[in-house]
Design a protein around this motif. Sequence first.
Motif, mmCIF file in Angstrom:
data_model
loop_
_atom_site.group_PDB
_atom_site.id
_atom_site.type_symbol
_atom_site.label_atom_id
_atom_site.label_comp_id
_atom_site.label_asym_id
_atom_site.label_seq_id
_atom_site.Cartn_x
_atom_site.Cartn_y
_atom_site.Cartn_z
ATOM 1 N N TYR A 1 75.011 31.764 34.239
ATOM 2 C CA TYR A 1 74.178 32.541 35.164
ATOM 3 C C TYR A 1 74.482 32.112 36.593
ATOM 4 O O TYR A 1 75.023 31.037 36.856
ATOM 5 N N ALA A 2 74.132 32.991 37.541
ATOM 6 C CA ALA A 2 74.224 32.697 38.978
ATOM 7 C C ALA A 2 72.918 33.138 39.624
ATOM 8 O O ALA A 2 72.283 34.096 39.167
ATOM 9 N N HIS A 3 72.513 32.449 40.659
ATOM 10 C CA HIS A 3 71.310 32.877 41.379
ATOM 11 C C HIS A 3 71.456 32.585 42.866
ATOM 12 O O HIS A 3 72.226 31.710 43.287
ATOM 13 N N PHE A 4 70.724 33.339 43.655
ATOM 14 C CA PHE A 4 70.877 33.327 45.107
ATOM 15 C C PHE A 4 69.521 33.058 45.761
ATOM 16 O O PHE A 4 68.522 33.696 45.434
ATOM 17 N N ASP A 5 69.478 32.082 46.670
ATOM 18 C CA ASP A 5 68.278 31.756 47.439
ATOM 19 C C ASP A 5 68.566 31.963 48.915
ATOM 20 O O ASP A 5 69.703 31.773 49.374
ATOM 21 N N LEU A 6 67.555 32.333 49.659
ATOM 22 C CA LEU A 6 67.715 32.406 51.108
ATOM 23 C C LEU A 6 66.437 31.938 51.781
ATOM 24 O O LEU A 6 65.354 31.964 51.200
ATOM 25 N N GLY A 7 66.598 31.464 53.012
ATOM 26 C CA GLY A 7 65.446 30.968 53.746
ATOM 27 C C GLY A 7 65.647 31.123 55.239
ATOM 28 O O GLY A 7 66.774 31.266 55.731
ATOM 29 N N ALA A 8 64.554 31.129 55.969
ATOM 30 C CA ALA A 8 64.586 31.220 57.425
ATOM 31 C C ALA A 8 63.552 30.253 57.991
ATOM 32 O O ALA A 8 62.486 30.047 57.398
ATOM 33 N N ARG A 9 63.890 29.651 59.131
ATOM 34 C CA ARG A 9 62.986 28.698 59.770
ATOM 35 C C ARG A 9 62.976 28.945 61.273
ATOM 36 O O ARG A 9 64.030 29.033 61.901
ATOM 37 N N LYS A 10 61.794 29.049 61.828
ATOM 38 C CA LYS A 10 61.624 29.279 63.256
ATOM 39 C C LYS A 10 60.822 28.112 63.827
ATOM 40 O O LYS A 10 59.728 27.799 63.353
ATOM 41 N N LYS A 11 61.372 27.470 64.863
ATOM 42 C CA LYS A 11 60.692 26.346 65.504
ATOM 43 C C LYS A 11 59.987 26.801 66.777
ATOM 44 O O LYS A 11 60.480 27.665 67.493
ATOM 45 N N PHE A 12 58.827 26.182 67.028
ATOM 46 C CA PHE A 12 58.062 26.444 68.241
ATOM 47 C C PHE A 12 57.764 25.117 68.937
ATOM 48 O O PHE A 12 57.772 24.054 68.314
ATOM 49 N N TRP A 13 57.472 25.215 70.218
ATOM 50 C CA TRP A 13 56.956 24.067 70.972
ATOM 51 C C TRP A 13 57.830 22.827 70.785
ATOM 52 O O TRP A 13 57.352 21.738 70.482
ATOM 53 N N GLY A 14 59.144 23.018 70.988
ATOM 54 C CA GLY A 14 60.054 21.885 70.909
ATOM 55 C C GLY A 14 60.168 21.281 69.534
ATOM 56 O O GLY A 14 60.495 20.098 69.394
ATOM 57 N N GLY A 15 59.937 22.057 68.491
ATOM 58 C CA GLY A 15 60.068 21.568 67.131
ATOM 59 C C GLY A 15 58.791 21.051 66.533
ATOM 60 O O GLY A 15 58.755 20.690 65.347
ATOM 61 N N LYS A 16 57.711 21.003 67.292
ATOM 62 C CA LYS A 16 56.447 20.536 66.753
ATOM 63 C C LYS A 16 55.820 21.556 65.808
ATOM 64 O O LYS A 16 55.105 21.200 64.870
ATOM 65 N N GLY A 17 56.072 22.828 66.054
ATOM 66 C CA GLY A 17 55.583 23.870 65.163
ATOM 67 C C GLY A 17 56.746 24.516 64.428
ATOM 68 O O GLY A 17 57.797 24.779 65.021
ATOM 69 N N VAL A 18 56.594 24.741 63.129
ATOM 70 C CA VAL A 18 57.669 25.313 62.320
ATOM 71 C C VAL A 18 57.091 26.385 61.398
ATOM 72 O O VAL A 18 56.071 26.166 60.731
ATOM 73 N N GLN B 1 65.716 29.111 68.545
ATOM 74 C CA GLN B 1 65.410 28.103 67.531
ATOM 75 C C GLN B 1 65.134 28.709 66.156
ATOM 76 O O GLN B 1 64.221 28.288 65.437
ATOM 77 N N LEU B 2 65.931 29.683 65.782
ATOM 78 C CA LEU B 2 65.823 30.326 64.474
ATOM 79 C C LEU B 2 67.011 29.896 63.613
ATOM 80 O O LEU B 2 68.157 30.026 64.020
ATOM 81 N N ASP B 3 66.718 29.366 62.412
ATOM 82 C CA ASP B 3 67.753 28.926 61.481
ATOM 83 C C ASP B 3 67.687 29.770 60.214
ATOM 84 O O ASP B 3 66.606 30.086 59.707
ATOM 85 N N LEU B 4 68.870 30.117 59.687
ATOM 86 C CA LEU B 4 68.979 30.829 58.419
ATOM 87 C C LEU B 4 69.756 29.975 57.428
ATOM 88 O O LEU B 4 70.651 29.212 57.825
ATOM 89 N N GLU B 5 69.413 30.114 56.148
ATOM 90 C CA GLU B 5 70.112 29.355 55.112
ATOM 91 C C GLU B 5 70.321 30.240 53.888
ATOM 92 O O GLU B 5 69.394 30.905 53.425
ATOM 93 N N PHE B 6 71.569 30.228 53.366
ATOM 94 C CA PHE B 6 71.914 31.035 52.198
ATOM 95 C C PHE B 6 72.514 30.094 51.142
ATOM 96 O O PHE B 6 73.460 29.360 51.431
ATOM 97 N N THR B 7 71.979 30.140 49.927
ATOM 98 C CA THR B 7 72.436 29.250 48.860
ATOM 99 C C THR B 7 72.836 30.071 47.648
ATOM 100 O O THR B 7 72.056 30.900 47.159
#
Length: 791
Positions: free
Chosen positions: A718-735, A695-701
């Motif tokens: 100009y150009a700019h780059f964002d990135l993010g990561a999300r980890k879910k726990f307990w069936g999505g109740k914890g993030v 349940q690990l998601d990555l995002e690149f913008t």
Amino acid sequence: MPQNSLLKYLTFTFLLLFTSLFAIGQVYKISGKVLSASENHAIPYATVVVYNNSKEIIGGGSTNESGFFKIQTEEVGSYIDLSFIGFEKQRINTGFDNQYELNLGTIKLKSTTQQLGEFEVQAEKSTTEFKLDKRVFNVGQDISSTGMSAMELLNNVPSVRVNIEGQISLRGNTGVQILINGKPSVLADEGGNALGTLTSDMIEKIEVITNPSAKYDAEGSSGIINIVLKKEEKKGLNGSISVNTGIPDNHSLGLSLNKRTNNFNLFTQMGVGYRSLPRFEENINRNISSNREISSDGTSYRNETFYNLTLGTDYYINDLNVITLSGNFAYEIEDQPSEYLFTDQDPENNSYAQWIRTENTSATNPKYQYDLQYKKEFKNSEDHTLLFSAQGNFFGKDLDSEFQNKTLVGSTQDAKQKSNSTFSQADYLFKLDYTNPITDHITLETGGQYTLNNVENDFEVSNFNGSEFVIDSNFTNNFDFNQRVLGVYTTSSFEKGLWGLMLGLRIEHTLLDTYLEQGDSTNHQNYTNLFPSIHSSYKISELFSIQAGYSRRIYRPRLWDLNPFLTIRNNFNIRTGNPQLLPEFSDSYEIGGIFIFPKVSLNASVYRLNTTQIIERVSRVENEIVYTSPYNIGTKESTGIEINAKANISNKISVSGDFNYGSFKRKGNFANQDFDFQANQWNARTITKIKLPQQLDLEFTLNYQSVVRNFQGHTIDYAHFDLGARKKFWGGKGVLNFAIRDLFASRIRQTIVRQGDNRLFSFSQRGTFLTLGFSYGFGKGEAMTYSGRRR
């Protein structure tokens, strides 16, 4: 009623509602686990519905990814129904036997494909279609939508994007108005996490409006997203709690609660936090005739401590009438230190003078708002409605600044200044909308809206003469701003088969008065305008639909466009407003098509925008000081194309993108100067999402903005780059969320202005921001991030 008394009364009322949140009877709990009978595997997102003895629904929910469920009800359940696509529905009788918790253990569902040979089970798919002035995303029961939060579901809607931090954009533009069931709601406030209490099984459809019809306020905006909830909303206690931190300082703690019963929906949100917003700036003013250059560079900070409380309730009088009362109180404490190095020199770097200018600014910002709404549905049709709403907003600011110059080289520049600004703004809105589907194919809508905007701003500047501060009358004044807008509208639509047509007309009357106390200067504007609209759509096939529309819009100058007060933060680069500004008017034409394929969606539009009385910011130089103010200058004709696309490359990888290209032609003159010119600009964005195991998601913008030109200069691309990561726990109740905005610190704003013999260069940079947050959702609430509010 005085404002202080009104605030105390509303605060007492909302606190009373809040204390009632947990005092609505005993809670009964039912839990269990659902498996498939054939393979003994967990069935995630199976639907669980609880009924009483009268066969009425009193609660419900869904299983998590491990097949577990836990339901809360306020009365004893008689039986529950468990169901999932491809499995036989199973009914289980319940019996609490004088206890308040019941564990049903393991429940196994039989597959509907057993002993049936070749059989195909088809689920109701989520679909997108054109509806006259809007696009409608109908939420189905497919696996891709099941169990999603409202924010995740929005990310599946064409042209809508939600980044990993929860910011919503439409066609690449932020500032979108979010509505719930066609009306504003604190649940739709993007600054908080209240949307986390809505899940996909509560949502019937999502409407996207990029070119609003005459029904909507004629004031320009990025668009409207309307979330339409199902009639049978989930009951019980839902909510989310979150804690966040970041670099630079970005710390917050938030709590969101939502309690639903048969007649009430009580909701609250509260939060507290601290953040720091640094900005590096550089300004250079070079005179090519005298070879003189005045520059400044340094870093300013905006440090904020903020508190926020939202309380409200929906009261369902009966199936046809509902009243909503909600309110919000927020308070900010600001601290804005800065230090800039000023240099006066020639091109050979021979300094005439050099000094440091420091600033210490403090401010307090109280804000409260309240909202009363009444909605009536008629028995003949759920679309036959009457909606009344009244809203009030108040914002205050008491700001004190002290500035000091310290000479380093050359002629003495030592000086002390201080300024004080007392600001108050009160906005009120009253609105009535009536919708009547006269026949199956014809619908009439009519209504009206009245808005009032009242602002007072007292500004004072004082100079230190060696022994005391003396008020500088040249920079001291009181400014009053009062605007009233009355609008009425009517629309008529016809829809039959594959084709539809909507005609609309809106009339708005505007009264605007501004007053400058010193000099007794007034500006009175009184005008009435017509805003027609026409929209049509045609469904060519299941995969392709087209839509065309026209609307007339208005952009009224904002307070800070009109306010003539200047800032003395940099006394060589001064920005002021213009009390004589007139509104812009735009005629918007658009035709677009939407393609929906199994793994790819594509939306393309061609638009034309003709704008009169364009508001442009003009810079002039006097005695080496740059003054920038807005003026109405001529017309602007824009033509462009916009493309939004999303592709699901696999079950784990999706890519979406936005592209906007426009060319424009400006015509006008100002102060005996020709301002005619033409140019083009474009921007693009791609977002790549990758789902990893556990349940690990990555995002690149990746974002890009081309050069933007105006008649006096240009802003560098100009150009700019964002990135993010999300980890879910307990069936999505914890993030757990982690994000880096502007990874390479490349989101830089550089502007070059040419004015006579002067060349002006400005540079600003925010830098890289890191955020880390953890949130937990309970009941039907999804874990979402609370990040406070900005004003």
